[in-house]
Design a protein around this motif. Structure first.
Motif: not given
Lengths: 406, 424
Positions: B74-76, B96-100, B78-79, A134-137
């Motif tokens: 955060l895991q749920t 590891s969260y940089a995409d978001r 953010l997506p 879930p960290r990746r888009v």
């Protein structure tokens, strides 16, 4: 810029409008002599479409008052639905009357079950074939693809090969789960069946008291049970070690020492099995007591008349007649043993030892999914666990099935 | 036309300035997510209050979660895009969260104002995704219990000239019960963080590195790592600790120290705030610097600690970043945050400025031994999965080695192999 989360609103519009649509429309259809099941389906579609269209329109119109707009937009689905309810013409079809309530209650539940249970289940199966975090888009469809690539059967091949740390830990977790189940299932049966027979033969008042006492751990929080047994097995201050000290035996680090074993089984595993049995056996006990009460006395009396001893009555009459109940309880026990998590998480956190002498499959799933955010690998383990439980249940059903009734 | 042009220009400029002013004063509500920790949360609320007092149009609502729930949320969230505008993240997780996450606006803050180790985790591919509030120091100094030293007839505070001196004191401080079980450990260095950061520091101090040249792979199976692990094993062999009874899951170092079961404990200064709140009557204690493993400077590797980031899907990422800069790069605000949360500053100015330094030490006197060492800290480096490498690979293998279940050579081989597999 708006002060609302459009993604969340789209979901709310969908769920609320769909629910109202398929719950109320069947009643309207029923009153108008139309097929309520068709009404449920049409209501669902109209509700969803109307919610999305009019919800968005309301949001745009009331843009200047964002907090009001978000609340009012939730009613968007009603616009299309009210129009449907008013405009659909009545017909004469007496045969379908009074089924509106059934359709109006069943359809929303099926819809919610499908969206909140079946879809996540399918989602978990799909994830097992992706390196998903879930960290990746990831890709545009549910984040799959892109940075969360498709890996096919790679995870399952890895599990079989045992190569690398992940596979080693998986195989160890599977072995621990099978060991845990192999210990719990027979011990549970060995404790509960004779105990149920004894309680069943007691006076009515005593029977109720015993049943309550033995059932109490079942309704106790697993975390509380784990903390309590953690104290009992504590190396320095635990009740068990204090008892051992009193009789001059060297204390044991039950939950911590990876080198300590009983009959080759790690003491930590023995400890969690004991704690689990203590909490769980009351459940099966109540089922067995109920089953024993259902066995006709005439069968036992006939055996006694033929000269059977109490033990023979138990072995050759009671026990065979309990077979269907043993099937149910053993299936339930296997499933719950495979799902053990909270007790182990609190008592040992999967330890001791680098791979984890009490690390079971659900703990492995939890660690990978929620600690290391490797949802794909965790989902693959979950799929394997599902298959194991299904196969074991099937085997038990085959072995213990009966083709008679009493 | 010539007359009217300046008039139009003036009018347009006036309208634009009105527009800009109204945009600036537009009410903005931001949500901030943080993990639940009373001192941290109080410190963050204070800085929120200070910011909103200066920016009355901005409201910042802080929502806190227990640590595990925070990670799961955060895991749920953010997506799903249902996250807060500002996320208080641990620096080493940030990439590891940089995409978001929303990158820092160009030139908003000069990141050299922070200690390298503290800000390193927030920089991903040369882009800054957050700013630190604390320097997370897990190695360099140890907690020492005065009463234990005096009872053992040892000098307090200890000034260990060499590693051998530490080993000798640690062995002398041990106590055992009649049944032979250790009741007080001389030196508790077997928490997960203590083992991992002790191992990394030992490699650096013995003159090695745990990264290959281009930092694309780990190098744990080296002479320097072997020397470090053997020095750890020596502490067990002299009886300074029983790693079965004292480790991360049994008698965790922070509790062991403040319940008088450990005379010396390797743990970060953040643990003092916890200890004092749970055991306010605990006797006299202090922090003293550790001797180095080799003859080098007291080098150590450090995580980037807690800090603030802005979510990329926030409609007010610019305001969020303005708040982040206000909270982290302003020396007064940073100082207050560190004092209230009981943490080591990430901002150099807070440590290097005499007044700030004095104010900090007045509030948190135990940091006296830590502040001079900050200059020797380096960021741990960008790892594909830091938690996995630290807590599921390095820690369990080393603990098994200390417990006598595997050899030093096997442990190093497995650590390197498993840690490098995380790059795949």
């Amino acid at each position: 810029m708006p002060d609302y989360n459009l993604d969340a609103l789209i979901l709310y519009w969908l769920m609320i409008s769909a629910f109202v649509g398929c719950a109320v429309t069947p009643l309207v259809y029923d009153r108008k002599g139309r097929n309520p099941w068709r009404g449920a389906a049409i209501g669902l579609v109209v509700g969803i479409a109307s919610g999305q269209v009019f919800g968005r329109l309301i949001l745009m119109l009331l843009d200047s008052v964002p907090s009001l707009a978000t609340w009012v937009s939730l009613l968007g689905g009603l616009i299309g639905l009210v129009a449907l309810w008013l405009l659909v013409p009545a017909v004469q079809n007496e045969g379908l009357k009074h089924r509106g309530f059934v359709a109006g209650t069943v359809t929303p539940m099926v819809f919610y079950l499908a969206t909140l249970s079946v879809f996540p289940l399918l989602w978990a199966f799909a994830l097992a074939f992706f390196d998903y975090s879930p960290r990746r888009v990831g890709g545009p469809i549910l984040g799959l693809g892109g940075d969360n690539p498709f890996v096919g059967l790679q995870y399952f091949e890895l599990m079989l090969s045992g190569a690398g740390r992940d596979a080693r830990i998986f195989q160890n977790s599977l072995a621990n789960t099978l060991l845990f189940t192999a210990l719990v299932l027979p011990l549970n049966m060995l404790i509960t069946i004779p105990l149920a027979v004894m309680i069943e033969s007691a006076h009515n008042v005593l029977r109720a008291i015993f049943r309550t006492i033995y059932f109490l751990p079942v309704v106790t929080s697993s975390v509380g049970v784990a903390v309590m047994w953690g104290y009992i097995f504590n190396t320095q201050y635990g009740l068990l070690n204090n008892g051992l000290r009193t009789v001059g035996i060297t204390p044991v680090a039950w939950l911590q020492d990876p080198a300590a074993t009983i009959l080759g089984i790690p003491t930590a595993m023995v400890a969690v099995v004991i704690a689990y049995l203590w909490q769980d056996f009351g459940y099966n006990l109540v089922i067995f007591i109920a089953a024993l009460q259902g066995i006709p006395d005439s069968l036992k009396d006939a055996a006694k008349v033929d000269g059977a001893s109490p033990m023979q009555v138990f072995l050759y009459v009671t026990l065979p007649l309990l077979r269907p109940t043993i099937l149910v309880t053993s299936v339930l026990t296997v499933i719950s043993s495979f799902q053990v998590f909270d007790l182990i998480q609190v008592m040992t956190a999967g330890g001791p030892g680098r791979i984890g002498q009490t690390r079971v499959l659900v703990l492995d799933i939890y660690e990978n999914a929620f600690r290391f955010e490797r949802m794909g690998w965790a989902a693959a383990i979950a799929v394997v666990m599902f298959i194991f439980v299904a196969v074991l249940t099937l085997i038990q059903t085959r072995v213990l099935r009966t083709n008679w009734e009493y | 036309m010539k007359r009217t042009l300046p008039l139009f220009t003036l009018l347009a400029a006036l309208l634009l300035s009105i527009g800009a002013a109204s945009a600036q004063d537009e009410p903005v509500t931001l949500r901030l997510w943080a993990h639940q920790e009373s001192n941290f949360n109080a410190a963050t609320q204070a800085v929120i209050d200070a910011y909103t007092a200066e920016h009355p149009n901005v409201t910042i609502e802080m929502e806190t979660f227990t640590y595990d729930l925070f990670i799961q949320t955060l895991q749920t969230a953010l997506p799903a895009g249902d996250n807060a505008d500002i996320l208080a993240l641990f620096g080493s997780w940030t990439c590891s969260y940089a995409d978001r996450l929303a990158p820092m606006p160009e030139g908003l803050v000069d990141t050299t104002a922070f200690f390298d180790a503290a800000v390193g985790g927030y920089i991903c591919d040369d882009q800054v995704y957050g700013l630190p509030q604390e320097f997370n120091m897990e190695y360099g100094s140890v907690l020492v219990n005065k009463a234990r030293f005096e009872a053992a007839g040892l000098t307090y505070p200890p000034a260990w000239a060499s590693y051998a001196d530490l080993v000798s004191d640690a062995a002398a401080l041990v106590e055992s019960g009649d049944d032979g079980l250790m009741t007080v450990t001389g030196y508790h260095f077997t928490n997960a963080d203590a083992i991992v950061f002790g191992f990394l520091a030992g490699i650096l101090q013995n003159g090695g590195s745990y990264w290959n040249e281009d930092m694309s792979a780990f190098t744990f199976n080296t002479d320097e790592a072997r020397a470090t692990l053997e020095q750890m094993v020596e502490l067990v062999e002299v009886g300074a600790i029983d790693p079965v009874l004292f480790n991360d899951s049994a008698n965790w170092g922070g509790n062991a120290f403040f319940t008088d079961q450990a005379a010396i404990t390797l743990i970060g200064p953040w643990a003092v705030a916890f200890g004092l709140s749970d055991f306010p009557d605990f006797g006299e204690f202090g922090y003293v610097p550790l001797p180095t493993f080799g003859d080098s400077e007291p080098l150590f590797a450090a995580d980037s600690g807690w800090g603030l980031t802005a979510a990329s899907n926030s409609p007010h990422a610019d305001v969020a970043w303005d708040f982040i800069a206000f909270a982290t790069a302003n020396a007064d605000n940073a100082l207050q945050w560190n004092i209230t949360s009981g943490t080591i500053p990430a901002l150099r100015e807070v440590v290097e400025n005499e007044d700030s330094n004095a104010a900090l030490l007045e509030a948190l006197p135990w940091l006296d031994a830590n502040l001079p060492q900050l200059q020797y800290g380096t960021y741990i480096g960008s790892m594909p999965d830091r938690d996995l490498v630290f807590y599921d690979i390095i820690y369990p293998y080393i603990l098994d080695t200390l417990q006598g279940l595997m050899t030093v050579d096997d442990a190093l081989m497995f650590i390197e192999e498993d840690a490098n597999a995380t790059f795949n």
